[in-house]
Design a protein around this motif. Structure first.
Motif, PDB file in Angstrom:
ATOM      1  N   LEU A  72      -6.751 -88.680  41.503  1.00  0.00           N
ATOM      2  CA  LEU A  72      -5.535 -87.869  41.461  1.00  0.00           C
ATOM      3  C   LEU A  72      -4.486 -88.253  42.494  1.00  0.00           C
ATOM      4  O   LEU A  72      -3.304 -87.957  42.309  1.00  0.00           O
ATOM      5  CB  LEU A  72      -5.898 -86.391  41.647  1.00  0.00           C
ATOM      6  N   PHE A  73      -4.908 -88.904  43.582  1.00  0.00           N
ATOM      7  CA  PHE A  73      -3.986 -89.137  44.690  1.00  0.00           C
ATOM      8  C   PHE A  73      -4.030 -90.587  45.159  1.00  0.00           C
ATOM      9  O   PHE A  73      -4.997 -91.311  44.916  1.00  0.00           O
ATOM     10  CB  PHE A  73      -4.324 -88.205  45.862  1.00  0.00           C
ATOM     11  N   ASN A  74      -2.973 -90.980  45.861  1.00  0.00           N
ATOM     12  CA  ASN A  74      -2.908 -92.299  46.476  1.00  0.00           C
ATOM     13  C   ASN A  74      -3.782 -92.290  47.731  1.00  0.00           C
ATOM     14  O   ASN A  74      -3.587 -91.457  48.618  1.00  0.00           O
ATOM     15  CB  ASN A  74      -1.455 -92.620  46.840  1.00  0.00           C
ATOM     16  N   ILE A  75      -4.719 -93.212  47.806  1.00  0.00           N
ATOM     17  CA  ILE A  75      -5.658 -93.200  48.932  1.00  0.00           C
ATOM     18  C   ILE A  75      -4.945 -93.421  50.263  1.00  0.00           C
ATOM     19  O   ILE A  75      -5.448 -93.018  51.316  1.00  0.00           O
ATOM     20  CB  ILE A  75      -6.779 -94.248  48.747  1.00  0.00           C
ATOM     21  N   ASN A  76      -3.771 -94.031  50.231  1.00  0.00           N
ATOM     22  CA  ASN A  76      -3.019 -94.248  51.469  1.00  0.00           C
ATOM     23  C   ASN A  76      -2.414 -92.956  52.011  1.00  0.00           C
ATOM     24  O   ASN A  76      -1.968 -92.911  53.163  1.00  0.00           O
ATOM     25  CB  ASN A  76      -1.909 -95.273  51.245  1.00  0.00           C
ATOM     26  N   ASP A  77      -2.377 -91.914  51.177  1.00  0.00           N
ATOM     27  CA  ASP A  77      -1.813 -90.629  51.602  1.00  0.00           C
ATOM     28  C   ASP A  77      -2.871 -89.682  52.154  1.00  0.00           C
ATOM     29  O   ASP A  77      -2.536 -88.600  52.647  1.00  0.00           O
ATOM     30  CB  ASP A  77      -1.119 -89.937  50.415  1.00  0.00           C
ATOM     31  N   LEU A  78      -4.142 -90.056  52.071  1.00  0.00           N
ATOM     32  CA  LEU A  78      -5.219 -89.125  52.403  1.00  0.00           C
ATOM     33  C   LEU A  78      -5.355 -88.903  53.905  1.00  0.00           C
ATOM     34  O   LEU A  78      -5.266 -89.843  54.699  1.00  0.00           O
ATOM     35  CB  LEU A  78      -6.541 -89.633  51.839  1.00  0.00           C
ATOM     36  N   THR A  79      -5.567 -87.653  54.269  1.00  0.00           N
ATOM     37  CA  THR A  79      -5.897 -87.289  55.647  1.00  0.00           C
ATOM     38  C   THR A  79      -7.214 -86.514  55.609  1.00  0.00           C
ATOM     39  O   THR A  79      -7.484 -85.796  54.641  1.00  0.00           O
ATOM     40  CB  THR A  79      -4.815 -86.391  56.279  1.00  0.00           C
ATOM     41  N   PRO A  80      -8.040 -86.630  56.638  1.00  0.00           N
ATOM     42  CA  PRO A  80      -9.326 -85.922  56.614  1.00  0.00           C
ATOM     43  C   PRO A  80      -9.190 -84.410  56.772  1.00  0.00           C
ATOM     44  O   PRO A  80     -10.075 -83.663  56.371  1.00  0.00           O
ATOM     45  CB  PRO A  80     -10.086 -86.528  57.800  1.00  0.00           C
ATOM     46  N   THR A 277      -5.740 -75.304  52.238  1.00  0.00           N
ATOM     47  CA  THR A 277      -4.369 -75.738  51.933  1.00  0.00           C
ATOM     48  C   THR A 277      -4.190 -76.229  50.496  1.00  0.00           C
ATOM     49  O   THR A 277      -3.214 -76.910  50.201  1.00  0.00           O
ATOM     50  CB  THR A 277      -3.916 -76.854  52.901  1.00  0.00           C
ATOM     51  N   ALA A 278      -5.120 -75.878  49.608  1.00  0.00           N
ATOM     52  CA  ALA A 278      -5.021 -76.288  48.197  1.00  0.00           C
ATOM     53  C   ALA A 278      -4.846 -77.799  48.083  1.00  0.00           C
ATOM     54  O   ALA A 278      -3.843 -78.304  47.581  1.00  0.00           O
ATOM     55  CB  ALA A 278      -3.893 -75.548  47.489  1.00  0.00           C
ATOM     56  N   GLU A 279      -5.848 -78.533  48.535  1.00  0.00           N
ATOM     57  CA  GLU A 279      -5.770 -79.984  48.635  1.00  0.00           C
ATOM     58  C   GLU A 279      -5.681 -80.689  47.283  1.00  0.00           C
ATOM     59  O   GLU A 279      -5.329 -81.868  47.226  1.00  0.00           O
ATOM     60  CB  GLU A 279      -6.982 -80.510  49.416  1.00  0.00           C
ATOM     61  N   PHE A 280      -5.987 -79.992  46.183  1.00  0.00           N
ATOM     62  CA  PHE A 280      -5.994 -80.641  44.874  1.00  0.00           C
ATOM     63  C   PHE A 280      -4.776 -80.273  44.029  1.00  0.00           C
ATOM     64  O   PHE A 280      -4.770 -80.475  42.817  1.00  0.00           O
ATOM     65  CB  PHE A 280      -7.293 -80.302  44.139  1.00  0.00           C
ATOM     66  N   ALA A 281      -3.732 -79.750  44.669  1.00  0.00           N
ATOM     67  CA  ALA A 281      -2.493 -79.404  43.976  1.00  0.00           C
ATOM     68  C   ALA A 281      -1.501 -80.566  44.039  1.00  0.00           C
ATOM     69  O   ALA A 281      -1.687 -81.533  44.780  1.00  0.00           O
ATOM     70  CB  ALA A 281      -1.879 -78.158  44.607  1.00  0.00           C
ATOM     71  N   ASP A 282      -0.419 -80.467  43.251  1.00  0.00           N
ATOM     72  CA  ASP A 282       0.669 -81.447  43.330  1.00  0.00           C
ATOM     73  C   ASP A 282       1.526 -81.198  44.568  1.00  0.00           C
ATOM     74  O   ASP A 282       1.993 -82.133  45.220  1.00  0.00           O
ATOM     75  CB  ASP A 282       1.545 -81.369  42.079  1.00  0.00           C
ATOM     76  N   LEU A 283       1.759 -79.929  44.854  1.00  0.00           N
ATOM     77  CA  LEU A 283       2.408 -79.495  46.090  1.00  0.00           C
ATOM     78  C   LEU A 283       1.650 -78.270  46.580  1.00  0.00           C
ATOM     79  O   LEU A 283       1.145 -77.482  45.775  1.00  0.00           O
ATOM     80  CB  LEU A 283       3.868 -79.095  45.882  1.00  0.00           C
ATOM     81  N   SER A 284       1.600 -78.086  47.883  1.00  0.00           N
ATOM     82  CA  SER A 284       0.950 -76.904  48.444  1.00  0.00           C
ATOM     83  C   SER A 284       1.933 -76.182  49.353  1.00  0.00           C
ATOM     84  O   SER A 284       2.655 -76.813  50.131  1.00  0.00           O
ATOM     85  CB  SER A 284      -0.297 -77.300  49.236  1.00  0.00           C
ATOM     86  N   VAL A 305       3.706 -82.175  50.169  1.00  0.00           N
ATOM     87  CA  VAL A 305       3.851 -82.942  48.930  1.00  0.00           C
ATOM     88  C   VAL A 305       2.638 -83.857  48.827  1.00  0.00           C
ATOM     89  O   VAL A 305       2.356 -84.631  49.744  1.00  0.00           O
ATOM     90  CB  VAL A 305       5.143 -83.776  48.938  1.00  0.00           C
ATOM     91  N   ARG A 306       1.920 -83.783  47.696  1.00  0.00           N
ATOM     92  CA  ARG A 306       0.649 -84.508  47.593  1.00  0.00           C
ATOM     93  C   ARG A 306       0.659 -85.616  46.536  1.00  0.00           C
ATOM     94  O   ARG A 306       0.113 -86.690  46.764  1.00  0.00           O
ATOM     95  CB  ARG A 306      -0.472 -83.520  47.268  1.00  0.00           C
ATOM     96  N   SER A 307       1.240 -85.350  45.383  1.00  0.00           N
ATOM     97  CA  SER A 307       1.166 -86.295  44.263  1.00  0.00           C
ATOM     98  C   SER A 307       2.553 -86.826  43.909  1.00  0.00           C
ATOM     99  O   SER A 307       3.578 -86.324  44.391  1.00  0.00           O
ATOM    100  CB  SER A 307       0.562 -85.600  43.035  1.00  0.00           C
ATOM    101  N   ASP A 308       2.586 -87.823  43.036  1.00  0.00           N
ATOM    102  CA  ASP A 308       3.867 -88.339  42.552  1.00  0.00           C
ATOM    103  C   ASP A 308       4.633 -87.251  41.803  1.00  0.00           C
ATOM    104  O   ASP A 308       5.862 -87.163  41.900  1.00  0.00           O
ATOM    105  CB  ASP A 308       3.638 -89.538  41.632  1.00  0.00           C
ATOM    106  N   ARG A 309       3.910 -86.432  41.052  1.00  0.00           N
ATOM    107  CA  ARG A 309       4.537 -85.337  40.319  1.00  0.00           C
ATOM    108  C   ARG A 309       5.163 -84.345  41.296  1.00  0.00           C
ATOM    109  O   ARG A 309       6.286 -83.864  41.084  1.00  0.00           O
ATOM    110  CB  ARG A 309       3.483 -84.634  39.462  1.00  0.00           C
TER     111      ARG A 309
END
Length: 385
Positions: A72-80, A277-284, A305-309
């Motif tokens: 669902l997400f770009n791995i370069n955007d991931l934070t732990p 923080t609703a980590e699996f949303a498009d925006l939280s 902002v989490r996803s391209d959408r």
């Protein structure tokens, strides 16, 4: 190889009977066998299907979360600490009329209105409540009605059940406002590997809400009784920054309840949730936390902002002047990360105590990247004590 998704019997054994059910509604509306009653999930009849979407979609059944995240997400955007982050800002609706009657800055409502108005989605599922204060998901097809559902009530809403009930061809054009567990259920729908099923384009948009817990309706009513308040008298609720209280607004005025009392009303399942923080949303979106002026913060949101959408929608909101945006101070982001880590560590500690094992972690996998990280941190802390 397609893995079996489990069964209703296993759902009852591993989720309902373990007090892990979040009340998200992911298992309701798929068949007549399960319903929500008085903020509880109830199985009316036994189902003999060896595989079931109810089990596959539940946010408290085991899953390959690393696979879901990378799908669902770009791995370069991931934070732990807080998942994928393409951008982090302070925001509020540009419409002062909207900000008057909404929760904090009105960012969620402004985004939904824009998404519907610009044709990104045709409808949205939001949380509504009945005369008994019980919440439920509501499909809204008229953007002019969205402002009537813009407050937070801190009790569970089986929102995903409403999504399950709409026709499949409409789901990809529907946005959903979701808490962390609901966003996780929707993410599992998008990535589930079930024969004959493809949910990759469902739903059209997910706007997540920051959430630390929800309240048990029965316990919350008992708390209100002690303060001489009827559930029907409530006009709003809020958790102001830095005050450690729950504000309850009624027709007669404001009541401030210490969080120590509120904690006794928190649903048991929330104590095992690692996502705030609703980590699996498009925006939280959540209430802003910056500076020291509580009243100034009350008028703003913080948005991830989490996803391209999600990025597409926020850029549109800026271009159309639907939102006012501030650059968030680095300290605000760090404070959010610290709070999220605290939630993860506490939840993992509760899970280990419940399962009596660091190998059997209920719905989590012990080799999950985030789980390993915080288990190691806990072991290191105990080694020093």
């Amino acid at each position: 190889m397609i893995k079996k998704s489990g069964s209703q019997t296993e759902l009852k054994k591993s989720v309902l009977e373990q007090s892990l059910c979040t009340g998200c509604g992911a298992c309701v509306g798929l068949c007549p066998y399960q319903v929500i009653y008085a903020d509880r999930t109830v199985q009316l009849f036994n189902c003999d299907l060896p595989d079931g979407k109810c089990y596959a979609f539940c946010p408290r059944t085991p899953a390959d979360y690393d696979h879901i995240i990378k799908s669902l997400f770009n791995i370069n955007d991931l934070t732990p600490e807080i998942g994928a982050v393409k951008g982090y800002y302070l925001s509020r609706s540009s419409d002062p009329r909207l900000r008057v009657n909404v929760q904090h800055g009105g960012t969620v409502t402004a985004l939904l209105e824009l998404a519907m108005g610009e044709g990104m989605i045709d409808s949205a599922i939001v949380s509504s409540r009945n005369n008994e204060f019980e919440q439920h998901g509501l499909l809204v097809t008229d953007q002019n009605r969205l402002r009537g559902y813009s407050k937070s009530w801190f009790t569970v809403s089986p929102t995903v059940a409403a999504f399950n009930r709409i026709p499949d061809d409409r789901k990809k054009r529907t946005g959903v406002v979701a808490t962390p567990c609901q966003a996780m259920a929707l993410a599992k729908m998008k990535t589930a590997e079930i024969p004959g099923y493809n949910g990759s384009d469902l739903p059209g948009l997910v706007i997540g809400l920051f959430c630390g817990w929800t309240l048990s309706m029965e316990k919350f009513k008992n708390l209100l009784d002690r303060y001489g308040v009827s559930i029907a008298d409530l006009t709003g609720m809020d958790i102001p920054a830095g005050k450690n209280i729950l504000e309850i607004f009624t027709g007669s005025g404001l009541i401030s309840v210490p969080m120590a009392e509120v904690d006794h009303c928190v649903r048991t399942a929330c104590r095992y949730c690692m996502d705030s923080t609703a980590e699996f949303a498009d925006l939280s979106v959540g209430a802003a936390r910056f500076g020291t002026d509580c009243e100034e913060m009350r008028g703003w949101n913080q948005i991830i902002v989490r996803s391209d959408r999600g990025k597409q929608l926020l850029e549109l909101a800026i271009a159309k002047h639907a939102l006012e945006i501030r650059e968030a101070p680095a300290s605000a982001l760090q404070e959010l990360k610290n709070a999220a880590v605290g939630k993860k560590k506490k939840a993992l500690k509760n899970i280990v105590e419940k399962s009596h094992s660091t190998k059997n972690l209920l719905y989590l996998k012990s080799d999950d990247q985030a789980v390993r990280k915080y288990l190691r941190a806990d072991k290191k802390r105990k080694g020093k004590s």
